[in-house]
Design a protein around this motif. Structure first.
Motif, mmCIF file in Angstrom:
data_model
loop_
_atom_site.group_PDB
_atom_site.id
_atom_site.type_symbol
_atom_site.label_atom_id
_atom_site.label_comp_id
_atom_site.label_asym_id
_atom_site.label_seq_id
_atom_site.Cartn_x
_atom_site.Cartn_y
_atom_site.Cartn_z
ATOM 1 N N GLU A 14 0.829 -1.202 0.000
ATOM 2 C CA GLU A 14 0.000 0.000 0.000
ATOM 3 C C GLU A 14 0.868 1.258 0.000
ATOM 4 O O GLU A 14 0.570 2.240 -0.690
ATOM 5 C CB GLU A 14 -0.935 0.001 1.211
ATOM 6 N N THR A 15 1.959 1.216 0.754
ATOM 7 C CA THR A 15 2.865 2.365 0.794
ATOM 8 C C THR A 15 3.487 2.587 -0.574
ATOM 9 O O THR A 15 3.570 3.736 -1.046
ATOM 10 C CB THR A 15 3.961 2.151 1.862
ATOM 11 N N ARG A 16 3.867 1.522 -1.224
ATOM 12 C CA ARG A 16 4.417 1.657 -2.582
ATOM 13 C C ARG A 16 3.364 2.194 -3.540
ATOM 14 O O ARG A 16 3.648 3.041 -4.378
ATOM 15 C CB ARG A 16 4.942 0.309 -3.084
ATOM 16 N N PHE A 17 2.146 1.695 -3.416
ATOM 17 C CA PHE A 17 1.071 2.086 -4.324
ATOM 18 C C PHE A 17 0.663 3.544 -4.131
ATOM 19 O O PHE A 17 0.540 4.298 -5.091
ATOM 20 C CB PHE A 17 -0.141 1.174 -4.120
ATOM 21 N N PHE A 18 0.435 3.952 -2.873
ATOM 22 C CA PHE A 18 -0.057 5.304 -2.604
ATOM 23 C C PHE A 18 1.069 6.328 -2.466
ATOM 24 O O PHE A 18 0.821 7.531 -2.506
ATOM 25 C CB PHE A 18 -0.909 5.323 -1.330
ATOM 26 N N GLY A 19 2.268 5.864 -2.255
ATOM 27 C CA GLY A 19 3.383 6.787 -2.092
ATOM 28 C C GLY A 19 3.498 7.358 -0.687
ATOM 29 O O GLY A 19 4.304 8.251 -0.433
ATOM 30 N N VAL A 20 2.671 6.871 0.226
ATOM 31 C CA VAL A 20 2.701 7.300 1.619
ATOM 32 C C VAL A 20 2.184 6.128 2.460
ATOM 33 O O VAL A 20 1.335 5.366 2.009
ATOM 34 C CB VAL A 20 1.836 8.565 1.846
ATOM 35 N N HIS A 21 2.725 5.998 3.634
ATOM 36 C CA HIS A 21 2.272 4.934 4.520
ATOM 37 C C HIS A 21 0.874 5.290 5.030
ATOM 38 O O HIS A 21 0.684 6.362 5.603
ATOM 39 C CB HIS A 21 3.249 4.769 5.691
ATOM 40 N N PRO A 22 -0.119 4.436 4.813
ATOM 41 C CA PRO A 22 -1.495 4.767 5.210
ATOM 42 C C PRO A 22 -1.644 5.131 6.689
ATOM 43 O O PRO A 22 -2.366 6.072 7.023
ATOM 44 C CB PRO A 22 -2.276 3.497 4.872
ATOM 45 N N ILE A 23 -0.979 4.422 7.568
ATOM 46 C CA ILE A 23 -1.109 4.724 8.993
ATOM 47 C C ILE A 23 -0.466 6.069 9.315
ATOM 48 O O ILE A 23 -1.017 6.861 10.081
ATOM 49 C CB ILE A 23 -0.508 3.590 9.852
#
Length: 180
Positions: A14-23
């Motif tokens: 998810e971090t790779r996909f969104f470019g930011v760690h969701p938490i």
């Protein structure tokens, strides 16, 4: 600073996909909201003190601060409960990638560009859906009004039957029994 989820390492894809760690993003949003709430509380103290001094000469800053503090406790409790719900929803439904999707399997030859024409088509679809929603809203309101009128008529019939039964009882005649 806070973090609801302690498993920061679980969000690699998810971090790779969104470019930011969701938490980390959710924590940043929470902290920004916290800053706004604290600032609002301070501003409220000052504003209420200035306003109350005009209305009530006996108003003290301590009394205002106590009242605002109680209000802020309630506000913070509501914010925390509602933010927790929002955070859980966002982390489960917005930021969680489906297992079938893997960033590594995305092909470089897949066209993921977004054109003005695509946007215009989406805008048209949104407008059509809004019109559909408005149509169905009007239809539901019309049906509800029709049902209300029917219920009103049925209530009048029920009242008339009740009155008829009551009158026939007093006259010792069972009109309804004779009708059936």
């Amino acid at each position: 600073e806070r973090s609801t989820f302690s498993h920061m390492g679980e969000w690699v894809e998810e971090t790779r996909f969104f470019g930011v760690h969701p938490i980390a993003l959710m924590d940043d949003v929470y902290n920004m909201i916290q800053d706004y709430v604290v600032e609002a509380g301070r501003s409220l103290d000052d504003h209420l003190y200035a306003e109350m001094r005009v209305i009530d000469k006996g108003a003290t800053i301590e009394r205002i601060k106590q009242t605002v503090s109680r209000y802020m406790e309630i506000l913070v409790d509501l914010r925390d409960r509602n933010y927790d719900r929002f955070e859980m929803y966002a982390l489960r439904n917005v930021f969680r990638l489906p297992e079938a999707l893997s960033i590594d399997t995305l092909s470089a030859d897949v066209d993921v560009t977004y054109t003005d024409d695509d946007e215009a088509k989406l805008d048209e679809e949104i407008e059509r859906l809004r019109e559909d929603m408005a149509f169905w809203r009007r239809k539901v309101r019309s049906e509800l009004e029709s049902l209300r009128l029917s219920i009103g008529g049925l209530e009048k019939i029920r009242d008339a039957l009740s009155e008829l039964t009551s009158t026939s009882s007093r006259a010792q005649v069972n009109v309804l029994k004779d009708l059936m």
